[in-house]
Design a protein around this motif. Structure first.
Motif, PDB file in Angstrom:
ATOM      1  N   GLN A 390       0.822  -1.194   0.000  1.00 20.94           N
ATOM      2  CA  GLN A 390       0.000   0.000   0.000  1.00 20.94           C
ATOM      3  C   GLN A 390       0.866   1.259   0.000  1.00 20.94           C
ATOM      4  N   GLU A 391       1.992   1.217   0.717  1.00 26.94           N
ATOM      5  CA  GLU A 391       2.879   2.381   0.699  1.00 26.94           C
ATOM      6  C   GLU A 391       3.388   2.647  -0.713  1.00 26.94           C
ATOM      7  N   THR A 392       3.770   1.584  -1.426  1.00 27.25           N
ATOM      8  CA  THR A 392       4.262   1.745  -2.798  1.00 27.25           C
ATOM      9  C   THR A 392       3.200   2.356  -3.697  1.00 27.25           C
ATOM     10  N   ILE A 393       1.975   1.855  -3.597  1.00 26.72           N
ATOM     11  CA  ILE A 393       0.888   2.365  -4.440  1.00 26.72           C
ATOM     12  C   ILE A 393       0.589   3.823  -4.103  1.00 26.72           C
ATOM     13  N   LYS A 394       0.474   4.125  -2.816  1.00 30.04           N
ATOM     14  CA  LYS A 394       0.128   5.492  -2.405  1.00 30.04           C
ATOM     15  C   LYS A 394       1.227   6.478  -2.767  1.00 30.04           C
ATOM     16  N   ARG A 395       2.479   6.080  -2.611  1.00 32.45           N
ATOM     17  CA  ARG A 395       3.575   6.963  -2.989  1.00 32.45           C
ATOM     18  C   ARG A 395       3.591   7.187  -4.493  1.00 32.45           C
ATOM     19  N   THR A 396       3.264   6.173  -5.257  1.00 33.41           N
ATOM     20  CA  THR A 396       3.238   6.313  -6.711  1.00 33.41           C
ATOM     21  C   THR A 396       2.168   7.305  -7.137  1.00 33.41           C
ATOM     22  N   VAL A 397       1.013   7.241  -6.480  1.00 37.69           N
ATOM     23  CA  VAL A 397      -0.071   8.180  -6.807  1.00 37.69           C
ATOM     24  C   VAL A 397       0.371   9.617  -6.516  1.00 37.69           C
ATOM     25  N   VAL A 398       1.021   9.828  -5.374  1.00 38.30           N
ATOM     26  CA  VAL A 398       1.518  11.163  -5.036  1.00 38.30           C
ATOM     27  C   VAL A 398       2.604  11.593  -6.020  1.00 38.30           C
ATOM     28  N   ASP A 399       3.503  10.684  -6.367  1.00 40.71           N
ATOM     29  CA  ASP A 399       4.560  11.002  -7.331  1.00 40.71           C
ATOM     30  C   ASP A 399       3.977  11.395  -8.687  1.00 40.71           C
ATOM     31  N   LEU A 400       2.939  10.683  -9.104  1.00 42.57           N
ATOM     32  CA  LEU A 400       2.317  10.972 -10.391  1.00 42.57           C
ATOM     33  C   LEU A 400       1.756  12.396 -10.421  1.00 42.57           C
ATOM     34  N   GLU A 401       1.007  12.763  -9.385  1.00 43.38           N
ATOM     35  CA  GLU A 401       0.454  14.117  -9.360  1.00 43.38           C
ATOM     36  C   GLU A 401       1.561  15.161  -9.180  1.00 43.38           C
ATOM     37  N   THR A 402       2.579  14.844  -8.392  1.00 43.08           N
ATOM     38  CA  THR A 402       3.714  15.764  -8.245  1.00 43.08           C
ATOM     39  C   THR A 402       4.395  16.000  -9.580  1.00 43.08           C
ATOM     40  N   ASP A 403       4.637  14.921 -10.321  1.00 39.62           N
ATOM     41  CA  ASP A 403       5.283  15.037 -11.631  1.00 39.62           C
ATOM     42  C   ASP A 403       4.460  15.903 -12.571  1.00 39.62           C
ATOM     43  N   TYR A 404       3.176  15.596 -12.668  1.00 42.46           N
ATOM     44  CA  TYR A 404       2.304  16.259 -13.638  1.00 42.46           C
ATOM     45  C   TYR A 404       2.072  17.732 -13.288  1.00 42.46           C
ATOM     46  N   ILE A 405       1.833  18.012 -12.020  1.00 45.35           N
ATOM     47  CA  ILE A 405       1.444  19.360 -11.610  1.00 45.35           C
ATOM     48  C   ILE A 405       2.652  20.277 -11.433  1.00 45.35           C
ATOM     49  N   PHE A 406       3.816  19.733 -10.988  1.00 49.58           N
ATOM     50  CA  PHE A 406       4.949  20.578 -10.630  1.00 49.58           C
ATOM     51  C   PHE A 406       6.281  20.167 -11.251  1.00 49.58           C
ATOM     52  N   LEU A 407       6.696  18.921 -11.031  1.00 45.63           N
ATOM     53  CA  LEU A 407       8.083  18.549 -11.303  1.00 45.63           C
ATOM     54  C   LEU A 407       8.445  18.632 -12.780  1.00 45.63           C
TER      55      LEU A 407
END
Length: 551
Positions: A390-407
């Motif tokens: 679950q940590e891997t999945i949840k971190r991936t979701v946050v990473d995805l939005e971080t990448d798209y919106i900011f990074l």
């Protein structure tokens, strides 16, 4: 004893250097002088008008001036905006004011570098003083000014409907908030020498929408010669929320809410509507889903108007060729948004399904279709294995939005700045100090806006609320930021830094990871290259199959 008394008197008088009354183009102003201990003090001017009360949906105009001495000792109201409940408003249309902090020693300061801060808030909210608890204001410039020996200026600008509504044509071109920022920068350029500043060494810095604003201000041709350096913290002009490409639809939506026509009489009608009703009519949505993320509802934002922004921002980077530039993100910048779209990421006893990653990709890549989703899903899940936690999945979701919106937009802006830079330098960073917010997952890094407390020195002004490691990262950030403002190089200046921060080029892709443990290993290379490549190359090269994508 006599020698001690005389020495104390001498030191007391030596530390009392103060500007007193200052002559500006609008008239005389007098601020507040406060001691910071022996030999150090601060002159603070709050609420100096840099423009007249703006006309509705018009560019700011020069202030007519005043008679006598203006007592600049109180923050003025922020620009009219929704309050935190989203059901009422706060602020005023009369809001174009700025604040100045000037560090003083035994003599009145002269020739100091100047740092102008632009606040964030999604182009919907915010104020030059920031949120406060009693008299502790977030955007108090004292610590930056004192520790870095620079002048700090914070400014107001119009937000929401009054700042960014646009019809997409000459009747309502938009970008009024950006024009306000420009007017403030130009006022500082013309007047800051009287406050002890160097008008040839002005830096602008900002966070979130303020960071994107910083980028817009160095891209517009209207600021040529005014800005020497710039720092964008979690936002650039290329972010998907930073440009509204269909402003007419939003203008018509607001017009209908306030009973105005949607034809050629739209703007003339809106100019007669009560400003509070106009502000309340602005679209705001704070609950999203993977199919309808919150970021797509930040639509009261800048537009390509043919004037302030004569072209798409990606084509305007030659205008910043001589402006030194730092841009970076927080490593969990997207968490704030993801928590609104996928609440389960913050709920330890609720599962986040792997399908959420595919749902978000489907939404973000709607214009490119199924192939973009398939390739994106492969990129984001390639390290999952057969049974991701679950940590891997949840971190991936946050990473995805971080990448798209900011990074990814920030990395693209850095590439473009470095590509077009002549004498200017480019620097990249990631801020990774774990969030101090209670209740967040243990794997959380730095959330959106977590960096602000450190750059404004809150661990020093409210020491009981912070551990020593937080004062370390605050000291490092202020040192890098103010050195950069002085010299264009974050490593060179009056403040010592924990390690050398190399400049970013399109070939070395170097960046600094900023936290309380900065050392030589904090200099890293090629930030999330696989994902930057997916969004900037793979995704962009795919054929467009749906031209009605939200962004």
């Amino acid at each position: 004893m006599l020698r001690f008394v005389l020495a104390a008197v001498f030191l007391g008088s030596a530390s009392a250097a103060s500007l007193g009354v200052v002559y500006t183009e609008g008239g005389m102003v007098e601020g507040e002088h406060k001691s910071l201990g022996l030999l150090h003090s601060m002159d603070v001017f709050r609420g100096i008008p840099f423009a007249a009360q703006p006309g509705r949906f018009e560019k700011p105009q020069p202030h007519p001036g005043w008679d006598g001495v203006l007592k600049a000792t109180k923050f003025q109201k922020r620009c009219l905006q929704l309050d935190f409940t989203q059901t009422s408003t706060m602020g005023s249309e009369d809001c174009l004011y700025l604040n100045i902090w000037i560090p003083q020693g035994t003599q009145v300061s002269t020739g100091l570098p100047v740092m102008i801060f632009i606040y964030g808030g999604g182009f919907l909210m915010g104020g030059s003083q920031g949120p406060n608890f009693l008299d502790n204001y977030l955007y108090d410039g004292t610590e930056i000014a004192h520790r870095g020996n620079v002048i700090v200026v914070t400014i107001n600008y119009r937000v929401g409907t009054l700042g960014f509504l646009s019809t997409g044509d000459a009747s309502g071109p938009g970008n009024y908030g950006l024009w306000d920022q420009h007017a403030a920068i130009a006022w500082v350029y013309r007047n800051i020498k009287a406050f002890g500043g160097d008008s040839s060494n002005i830096s602008i810095f900002g966070e979130s929408a303020g960071a994107a604003s910083v980028n817009f201000q160095i891209l517009t041709p209207h600021n040529k010669g005014l800005i020497r350096r710039a720092i964008s913290q979690s936002g650039v002009a290329l972010c998907p929320w930073a440009i509204n490409r269909n402003p007419r639809a939003i203008a018509e939506q607001i017009a209908k809410k306030v009973a105005c026509p949607t034809d050629e009489k739209l703007m003339s009608c809106l100019k007669m509507v009560d400003p509070v009703q106009l502000t309340l009519a602005g679209p705001v949505k704070l609950k999203g889903s993977p199919e309808d993320p919150v970021v797509f509802h930040l639509v009261l934002s800048p537009v390509v108007d043919g004037d302030f922004l004569p072209d798409d921002p990606a084509n305007l980077f030659p205008n910043a060729a001589n402006v030194d530039y730092i841009a970076g993100i927080n490593n969990c910048d997207g968490h704030m948004f993801t928590g609104l779209d996928v609440p389960s990421i913050n709920q330890p006893f609720h599962h986040t399904e792997p399908a959420v990653v595919k749902q978000l990709l489907t939404t973000f890549t709607k214009d490119k279709g199924e192939e973009a989703v398939t390739l994106g899903y492969q990129a984001y899940t390639s390290s999952w294995g057969d049974k991701p936690s679950q940590e891997t999945i949840k971190r991936t979701v946050v990473d995805l939005e971080t990448d798209y919106i900011f990074l990814v937009p920030t990395q693209t802006a850095l590439y473009l700045h470095a590509k077009h830079a002549k004498m200017a330098q480019t620097y990249s960073y990631v801020f990774s100090m774990p969030s101090r917010m209670p209740g967040f997952p243990s794997w959380m890094g730095a959330d959106h806006a977590d960096d602000l407390q450190y750059i404004f020195g809150k661990p020093f002004t409210t020491p009981l609320a912070y551990l020593p490691r937080y004062r370390d990262v605050s000291k490092y950030m202020i040192a890098y930021w103010t050195n950069f403002a002085k010299t264009g190089n974050p490593n060179e200046g009056e403040s010592s830094v924990p390690t050398q921060w190399p400049n970013f080029t399109s070939t070395n892709n170097l960046y600094l990871e900023i936290n309380n443990k900065i050392n030589t290993d904090s200099v890293k290379q090629r930030l999330r290259t696989r994902f930057v490549y997916y969004w900037d190359v793979t995704y962009m090269d795919l054929p467009t199959v749906n031209s009605t994508s939200p962004k």
